[in-house]
Design an enzyme around this catalytic site. Structure first.
Site, mmCIF file in Angstrom:
data_model
loop_
_atom_site.group_PDB
_atom_site.id
_atom_site.type_symbol
_atom_site.label_atom_id
_atom_site.label_comp_id
_atom_site.label_asym_id
_atom_site.label_seq_id
_atom_site.Cartn_x
_atom_site.Cartn_y
_atom_site.Cartn_z
ATOM 1 N N SER A 258 7.819 -4.516 -12.212
ATOM 2 C CA SER A 258 7.712 -3.448 -11.214
ATOM 3 C C SER A 258 6.435 -3.614 -10.401
ATOM 4 C CB SER A 258 7.693 -2.081 -11.903
ATOM 5 O OG SER A 258 6.472 -1.893 -12.600
ATOM 6 N N LYS A 259 6.342 -2.854 -9.318
ATOM 7 C CA LYS A 259 5.147 -2.860 -8.488
ATOM 8 C C LYS A 259 3.933 -2.424 -9.296
ATOM 9 C CE LYS A 259 3.135 -0.693 -4.379
ATOM 10 N NZ LYS A 259 2.013 -0.091 -5.117
ATOM 11 N N ARG A 260 4.130 -1.483 -10.219
ATOM 12 C CA ARG A 260 3.010 -1.012 -11.043
ATOM 13 C C ARG A 260 2.397 -2.140 -11.852
ATOM 14 N NH1 ARG A 260 6.495 3.315 -11.376
ATOM 15 N NH2 ARG A 260 7.451 2.498 -13.280
ATOM 16 N N ASP A 263 0.136 -3.996 -9.496
ATOM 17 C CA ASP A 263 -1.074 -3.212 -9.235
ATOM 18 C C ASP A 263 -2.011 -3.252 -10.438
ATOM 19 O OD1 ASP A 263 -0.036 -2.577 -6.773
ATOM 20 O OD2 ASP A 263 0.705 -0.604 -7.381
ATOM 21 N N SER A 283 0.601 -2.303 0.201
ATOM 22 C CA SER A 283 0.869 -3.121 -0.981
ATOM 23 C C SER A 283 0.667 -4.585 -0.612
ATOM 24 C CB SER A 283 2.308 -2.905 -1.472
ATOM 25 O OG SER A 283 2.522 -1.554 -1.821
#
Length: 501
Positions: A258-260, A263, A283
């Site tokens: 996921s994007k998390r 990050d 992002s």
């Protein structure tokens, strides 16, 4: 002829997992001499994001994955945006209704939510549809009145219980699902007069002559209903072959990437930088993070597929030649972002020095440095093996462009001896007499002087490095002197003698 499609929804930035799916479609099509289509599935009007389609097209342009037909390039099977094909879908919706293979449902969102609260794990299917407000339970005259009155409704597929549905998958083999666990999915919504993914996807694949549907594992649960839709519409003989790719997993394994995760661990999950038009949140993207497109392609290709040997570095042509769906894994592939950096390092070394120098120019400009392209290329060619990204070159090359304004104290204490100033003063006279000021010749010339004087080689070289660089880093000393030239070398030595004493 093989025809495949990649069909993203313009609901935000393109995830790197979607890029891999598109890549596998492209490799498969090109190996078979086939065609690849870009189709935009924009029927979810609630989640549509302005700019997302343009972002998708630009991503593939940067990655070097061209489409033969589709949004942005045209073709004979358009339109390629589902929002522009409303009348086509309505025709097939009516066909299913007329055949009794679909029905109209008038349940409001509030009624559906109430039913979900009453019934744990509620599913709209053969066992529950008789309890709902639809054309199977309401009298015909009431259905007609609701329709004439403009009552909002949806069209649902009518799944018959007690059947076995077989999905023939090129990666997973035959997957058999009992129809009793398939719910009556919504095919069409009167609110926007658009179909859902399920119907539009089948109709478009059939009309566009798609022969193979290669998509992510997350769509495997929808495949049985899609098989039934092909059967209901009388298209079983032209049903495409399915191949459901393994998920991309978190770097630690377990769970979808996921994007998390990006990050949290500091790596991109989108091909290009994305600015959310609603929140303004930015992002990171692979392009803006300094990755080369060929490195991203090679890295992604080997996540869930292997060429059957130990090769890792493969060009696009080599990937096309070797690609085989039967070599795709059934289990998820851990996203090793450190391996992605390794690939970028390898491809950066393959790039011509002039090409890397052009990419490095904006970095130099950001530090207020103006330098001749030929000199930048010379420095970059000497130093690029030390980095994985062009942006990292500054930390390894700044002393080629800017003389030290100060000297690292720890290095000075360790490397600058009591006699260093006197010895470097002598060295200046030695270098003044040296011609040509090349790498190997100057090195031999200086070492002969050191031997003749009985000086300590390490002490002299450490003091010279401190004088030229300002700290104890950098390549071989005489690569630096040859690059910056005799005049600048002597100027830096004199400055160090004056400052350090």
């Amino acid at each position: 002829m093989v025809r495949v499609r990649f069909a993203p929804s313009p609901t935000g930035p393109l995830h790197i997992g979607g890029v891999r799916t598109a890549l596998y479609n492209y490799l498969f099509a090109k190996q078979k001499g086939g065609t690849m289509i870009l189709r935009i599935e924009d029927t979810d009007t609630q989640r549509f994001v302005p700019g997302a389609e343009e972002y998708i097209i630009e991503s593939f342009r940067w990655l070097g994955i061209p489409f033969d037909e589709g949004a942005g390039c045209g073709g004979d099977n358009g339109p390629y945006r589902q929002s522009e094909r409303k009348e086509i879908y309505r025709q097939y919706t009516d066909r299913l209704l007329d055949a009794g293979l679909a029905y109209i449902a008038f349940d409001t969102p509030e009624e559906l939510e109430a039913r979900r609260r009453e019934t744990p794990n509620f599913q709209y299917d053969a066992s529950t549809r008789t309890l709902m407000r639809n054309s199977l339970t309401l009298p015909p005259h009431e259905v007609e009145a609701l329709m004439n009155g403009g009552e909002r409704h949806v069209v649902r597929i009518k799944i018959n219980p007690g059947e076995e549905v077989t999905v023939r998958d090129l990666i997973r083999g035959d997957v058999v699902i009992h129809s009793s666990i398939i719910d009556d999915k919504v095919l069409y919504k009167s609110s926007d007069q658009l179909p859902t993914y399920h119907l539009a996807n089948i109709v478009d694949d059939h009309l566009m002559g798609i022969t193979h549907v290669i998509r992510g594992e997350e769509w495997l649960s929808s495949a049985p209903m899609h098989v039934l839709l092909y059967r209901y519409l009388g298209w079983e003989d032209t049903m495409p072959a399915f191949a459901h790719l393994p998920l991309l997993l978190k770097p630690e394994g377990g769970g979808k990437l996921s994007k998390r995760d990006g990050d949290r661990l500091g790596f991109p999950v989108f091909p290009l930088e994305w600015r959310d038009p609603q929140t303004g949140e930015v992002s990171s993207g692979y392009r803006e993070s300094g990755y080369l497109p060929e490195a991203v392609i090679n890295f992604l290709a080997l996540l869930g597929w292997n060429p059957g040997d130990n090769r890792e570095l493969m060009t696009m042509d080599e990937l096309i030649e070797s690609f085989d769906l039967t070599h795709c894994s059934r289990s998820g592939a851990k996203f090793d972002y450190e391996k992605g950096k390794w690939f970028n390092h390898q491809y950066l070394q393959k790039r011509d020095g002039g090409d890397v120098a052009r990419m490095f120019m904006p970095v130099l400009e950001s530090h207020g440095v103006e330098a001749a392209p030929a000199y930048v290329e010379k420095v970059v060619t000497l130093m690029k093996e030390r980095v994985s990204f062009v942006s990292e070159l500054w930390a390894h090359t700044y002393f080629f462009f800017v003389a030290p304004a100060a000297y690292d104290e720890k290095t000075r204490q360790k490397r600058w001896k009591a006699d260093s100033a006197a010895q470097l003063t002598e060295l200046i006279d030695v270098l003044q007499a040296r011609e040509p000021f090349d790498t190997e010749g100057t090195e031999a010339y200086v070492k002969e002087w050191i031997d003749r004087k009985g000086y300590h080689l390490g002490n002299i070289m450490n003091a010279v490095r401190l004088a030229l660089v300002g700290e104890g880093i950098g390549p071989q000393i005489f690569h630096i002197t040859e690059a910056i030239g005799k005049e600048e070398t002597i100027r830096r030595l004199r400055q160090a003698v004056d400052v350090l004493k």
